[in-house]
Write a protein that holds these residues in place. Structure first.
Motif, PDB file in Angstrom:
ATOM      1  N   CYS A   1     -66.678   6.764 -45.652  1.00 39.94           N
ATOM      2  CA  CYS A   1     -66.080   6.616 -44.321  1.00 39.94           C
ATOM      3  C   CYS A   1     -64.950   5.579 -44.350  1.00 39.94           C
ATOM      4  O   CYS A   1     -63.858   5.814 -43.815  1.00 39.94           O
ATOM      5  CB  CYS A   1     -67.177   6.199 -43.341  1.00 39.94           C
ATOM      6  SG  CYS A   1     -66.636   6.052 -41.656  1.00 39.94           S
ATOM      7  N   GLU A   2     -65.222   4.441 -44.949  1.00 43.11           N
ATOM      8  CA  GLU A   2     -64.216   3.382 -45.001  1.00 43.11           C
ATOM      9  C   GLU A   2     -62.995   3.818 -45.793  1.00 43.11           C
ATOM     10  O   GLU A   2     -61.851   3.520 -45.406  1.00 43.11           O
ATOM     11  CB  GLU A   2     -64.839   2.111 -45.596  1.00 43.11           C
ATOM     12  CG  GLU A   2     -65.848   1.464 -44.655  1.00 43.11           C
ATOM     13  CD  GLU A   2     -66.546   0.263 -45.265  1.00 43.11           C
ATOM     14  OE1 GLU A   2     -67.047  -0.576 -44.494  1.00 43.11           O
ATOM     15  OE2 GLU A   2     -66.604   0.171 -46.513  1.00 43.11           O
ATOM     16  N   ASN A   3     -63.205   4.548 -46.879  1.00 43.31           N
ATOM     17  CA  ASN A   3     -62.067   5.029 -47.671  1.00 43.31           C
ATOM     18  C   ASN A   3     -61.241   6.055 -46.898  1.00 43.31           C
ATOM     19  O   ASN A   3     -60.009   6.084 -47.001  1.00 43.31           O
ATOM     20  CB  ASN A   3     -62.566   5.649 -48.979  1.00 43.31           C
ATOM     21  CG  ASN A   3     -63.092   4.612 -49.951  1.00 43.31           C
ATOM     22  OD1 ASN A   3     -62.688   3.446 -49.900  1.00 43.31           O
ATOM     23  ND2 ASN A   3     -63.995   5.007 -50.827  1.00 43.31           N
TER      24      ASN A   3
ATOM     25  N   ARG B   1     -57.766   8.236 -38.187  1.00 43.93           N
ATOM     26  CA  ARG B   1     -58.872   8.702 -37.357  1.00 43.93           C
ATOM     27  C   ARG B   1     -59.178  10.144 -37.710  1.00 43.93           C
ATOM     28  O   ARG B   1     -58.283  10.917 -38.053  1.00 43.93           O
ATOM     29  CB  ARG B   1     -58.554   8.563 -35.868  1.00 43.93           C
ATOM     30  CG  ARG B   1     -57.284   9.262 -35.441  1.00 43.93           C
ATOM     31  CD  ARG B   1     -57.055   9.119 -33.946  1.00 43.93           C
ATOM     32  NE  ARG B   1     -55.811   9.750 -33.541  1.00 43.93           N
ATOM     33  CZ  ARG B   1     -55.518  10.123 -32.304  1.00 43.93           C
ATOM     34  NH1 ARG B   1     -56.406   9.940 -31.358  1.00 43.93           N
ATOM     35  NH2 ARG B   1     -54.356  10.679 -32.021  1.00 43.93           N
ATOM     36  N   LEU B   2     -60.456  10.488 -37.638  1.00 43.37           N
ATOM     37  CA  LEU B   2     -60.916  11.839 -37.965  1.00 43.37           C
ATOM     38  C   LEU B   2     -61.859  12.331 -36.878  1.00 43.37           C
ATOM     39  O   LEU B   2     -62.598  11.540 -36.276  1.00 43.37           O
ATOM     40  CB  LEU B   2     -61.650  11.854 -39.310  1.00 43.37           C
ATOM     41  CG  LEU B   2     -60.831  11.524 -40.566  1.00 43.37           C
ATOM     42  CD1 LEU B   2     -61.749  11.474 -41.783  1.00 43.37           C
ATOM     43  CD2 LEU B   2     -59.718  12.546 -40.776  1.00 43.37           C
ATOM     44  N   THR B   3     -61.840  13.636 -36.643  1.00 43.85           N
ATOM     45  CA  THR B   3     -62.797  14.214 -35.709  1.00 43.85           C
ATOM     46  C   THR B   3     -64.180  14.215 -36.356  1.00 43.85           C
ATOM     47  O   THR B   3     -64.340  13.969 -37.561  1.00 43.85           O
ATOM     48  CB  THR B   3     -62.423  15.656 -35.341  1.00 43.85           C
ATOM     49  OG1 THR B   3     -62.533  16.480 -36.516  1.00 43.85           O
ATOM     50  CG2 THR B   3     -61.005  15.730 -34.792  1.00 43.85           C
ATOM     51  N   ARG B   4     -65.183  14.520 -35.563  1.00 43.30           N
ATOM     52  CA  ARG B   4     -66.548  14.562 -36.063  1.00 43.30           C
ATOM     53  C   ARG B   4     -66.661  15.531 -37.227  1.00 43.30           C
ATOM     54  O   ARG B   4     -67.215  15.186 -38.286  1.00 43.30           O
ATOM     55  CB  ARG B   4     -67.493  14.974 -34.932  1.00 43.30           C
ATOM     56  CG  ARG B   4     -68.962  15.077 -35.320  1.00 43.30           C
ATOM     57  CD  ARG B   4     -69.773  15.541 -34.119  1.00 43.30           C
ATOM     58  NE  ARG B   4     -71.198  15.535 -34.403  1.00 43.30           N
ATOM     59  CZ  ARG B   4     -71.871  16.524 -34.958  1.00 43.30           C
ATOM     60  NH1 ARG B   4     -71.206  17.631 -35.324  1.00 43.30           N
ATOM     61  NH2 ARG B   4     -73.173  16.440 -35.169  1.00 43.30           N
ATOM     62  N   ASP B   5     -66.145  16.746 -37.049  1.00 45.01           N
ATOM     63  CA  ASP B   5     -66.252  17.749 -38.118  1.00 45.01           C
ATOM     64  C   ASP B   5     -65.513  17.315 -39.378  1.00 45.01           C
ATOM     65  O   ASP B   5     -65.992  17.548 -40.498  1.00 45.01           O
ATOM     66  CB  ASP B   5     -65.703  19.094 -37.633  1.00 45.01           C
ATOM     67  CG  ASP B   5     -66.610  19.763 -36.602  1.00 45.01           C
ATOM     68  OD1 ASP B   5     -67.779  19.340 -36.484  1.00 45.01           O
ATOM     69  OD2 ASP B   5     -66.147  20.688 -35.920  1.00 45.01           O
TER      70      ASP B   5
ATOM     71  N   LEU C   1     -64.981  14.228 -40.380  1.00 43.77           N
ATOM     72  CA  LEU C   1     -65.703  13.143 -41.034  1.00 43.77           C
ATOM     73  C   LEU C   1     -66.958  13.666 -41.731  1.00 43.77           C
ATOM     74  O   LEU C   1     -67.283  13.236 -42.855  1.00 43.77           O
ATOM     75  CB  LEU C   1     -66.069  12.071 -40.006  1.00 43.77           C
ATOM     76  CG  LEU C   1     -66.527  10.715 -40.547  1.00 43.77           C
ATOM     77  CD1 LEU C   1     -65.558  10.164 -41.588  1.00 43.77           C
ATOM     78  CD2 LEU C   1     -66.696   9.724 -39.396  1.00 43.77           C
ATOM     79  N   LEU C   2     -67.634  14.602 -41.115  1.00 42.45           N
ATOM     80  CA  LEU C   2     -68.805  15.190 -41.768  1.00 42.45           C
ATOM     81  C   LEU C   2     -68.413  15.953 -43.032  1.00 42.45           C
ATOM     82  O   LEU C   2     -69.168  15.982 -44.011  1.00 42.45           O
ATOM     83  CB  LEU C   2     -69.538  16.122 -40.803  1.00 42.45           C
ATOM     84  CG  LEU C   2     -70.159  15.470 -39.565  1.00 42.45           C
ATOM     85  CD1 LEU C   2     -70.994  16.479 -38.790  1.00 42.45           C
ATOM     86  CD2 LEU C   2     -70.993  14.252 -39.937  1.00 42.45           C
ATOM     87  N   GLU C   3     -67.226  16.549 -43.026  1.00 39.97           N
ATOM     88  CA  GLU C   3     -66.732  17.222 -44.222  1.00 39.97           C
ATOM     89  C   GLU C   3     -66.488  16.221 -45.352  1.00 39.97           C
ATOM     90  O   GLU C   3     -66.762  16.504 -46.523  1.00 39.97           O
ATOM     91  CB  GLU C   3     -65.440  17.981 -43.903  1.00 39.97           C
ATOM     92  CG  GLU C   3     -64.829  18.727 -45.077  1.00 39.97           C
ATOM     93  CD  GLU C   3     -65.692  19.874 -45.572  1.00 39.97           C
ATOM     94  OE1 GLU C   3     -65.469  20.305 -46.734  1.00 39.97           O
ATOM     95  OE2 GLU C   3     -66.581  20.343 -44.829  1.00 39.97           O
ATOM     96  N   VAL C   4     -66.012  15.032 -45.014  1.00 40.10           N
ATOM     97  CA  VAL C   4     -65.830  13.968 -46.008  1.00 40.10           C
ATOM     98  C   VAL C   4     -67.175  13.623 -46.643  1.00 40.10           C
ATOM     99  O   VAL C   4     -67.285  13.483 -47.868  1.00 40.10           O
ATOM    100  CB  VAL C   4     -65.201  12.721 -45.354  1.00 40.10           C
ATOM    101  CG1 VAL C   4     -65.257  11.527 -46.314  1.00 40.10           C
ATOM    102  CG2 VAL C   4     -63.757  13.001 -44.946  1.00 40.10           C
TER     103      VAL C   4
END
Length: 359
Positions: free
Chosen positions: A128-130, A137-141, A143-146
């Protein structure tokens, strides 16, 4: 001790809460001032919480509330009780540290059910930090993909619980929206530095804020609202000292801010959103809604609170909205027949909401 007939007592408590929550008087000039006064406002339903803020401003405007969120003047995160709240940015860190920590500490069983380990959470924190550092900023989807690409499977409820864990640990919070989607940002980048305070100071501060903005309320209401023990609630009340005063009404001790402000008791009607602090801000909600009416506010006790009509400090109906091209239609469903005065006041409140949507 003051003895008042129950129906009149409930009406009086309702009027006083409308006043102290700044619904009936002394509304604020800006949305962030509302959130600062209230301390925290339940926000899992975005369309509802923006009106909860707007209803307490002098000139309700959806665009103003959304701009305050986009500018970081209002922070959206899991600050208390494991639930999303709007909170002031200067309070977010200590609220997460001292109030949300209790939820984090009790989450091991749920994480085990989801087959998530502390190592998984730490791995997601690094990912997440990277992904977000540098103001991204990222959407929920997204960030979950990350997380998924980083080797942590996002099946079932795993993604939601990882996001809440990271938010409650002060890693992320919600940032500006992209269309209708929430985005996530790094909390340390989104919020300006603020002084740290001790646990005792945090409990005293939240007690002062709560009783000033939600009065009259009990120590049990405070404990429920924060999601803490009655011992911690009492510790906070003691720490608040002269900032609070107490009043015994019909054998019940209520707390409030030190100022004894006059409260208007003229006939009134308001359309408040579901999940509004006027109802959810208290463990005991019987002062403002009857058991029969409560069943119609939360059908089947399913946890989903319908928007409510408040007349003379009492919840007496529900309302719905239909947003159509160019306008908003509001349909009111009172549980009892309204007087001509209350009907006119309710219609005016519906128009205020429609104006809020356009502004």
């Amino acid at each position: 001790m003051v003895k008042i007939p129950m129906t009149e007592l409930n009406r009086l408590i309702g009027f006083r809460r409308l006043h102290h929550q700044r619904i009936s008087s002394q509304q604020f000039a800006s949305p962030d001032a509302v959130v600062r006064w209230m301390g925290a406002m339940q926000a899992q339903d975005y369309a509802q919480v923006v009106w909860a803020v707007g209803a307490r401003t002098q000139h309700p405007a959806l665009s103003a509330v959304e701009q305050a969120v986009a500018d970081g003047k209002i922070i959206c995160t899991w600050a208390m009780r494991g639930t999303i709240h709007f909170v002031p940015p200067e309070n977010a860190r200590w609220m997460l540290k001292w109030l949300a920590a209790r939820v984090v500490d009790a989450s091991d069983r749920r994480l085990k059910q989801l087959e998530l380990t502390q190592s998984d959470i730490h791995r997601c924190r690094d990912l997440c930090e990277n992904a977000l550092q540098g103001g991204k900023r990222l959407t929920r989807d997204q960030l979950l993909e990350v997380f998924d690409q980083g080797g942590i499977a996002m099946t079932g409820q795993r993604g939601y619980h990882i996001l809440t864990q990271l938010a409650q640990r002060g890693v992320i919070c919600m940032g500006a929206r992209e269309g209708k989607q929430q985005t996530f940002v790094l909390l340390e980048e989104w919020i300006a530095p603020a002084p740290t305070i001790s646990r005792e100071e945090a409990l005293a501060t939240i007690a002062r804020i709560y009783f000033t903005s939600h009065a009259p309320a009990t120590e049990y209401d405070l404990a429920w609202w924060v999601g803490t023990t009655i011992s911690d609630a009492r510790l906070g009340i003691a720490g608040a000292g002269d900032a609070l005063r107490r009043e015994t009404i019909d054998g019940q001790t209520y707390f409030m801010g030190s100022e004894n402000e006059p409260v208007a008791t003229a006939e009134s009607a308001y359309l408040l959103p579901g999940f509004d602090e006027f109802l959810l801000g208290y463990k005991d909600r019987g002062a403002v809604v009857t058991p029969d009416h409560m069943q119609r506010i939360v059908p089947g006790n399913n946890g989903v609170f319908r928007p409510m009509i408040v007349v003379d400090g009492q919840i007496i109906g529900t309302w719905t909205r239909a947003v159509k091209k160019g306008h908003t239609e509001v349909t009111c469903t009172p549980f009892t027949q309204l007087s001509d005065t209350h009907l006119a006041l309710t219609n005016a409140a519906a128009q205020s909401y429609a104006n809020f949507q356009r502004a």
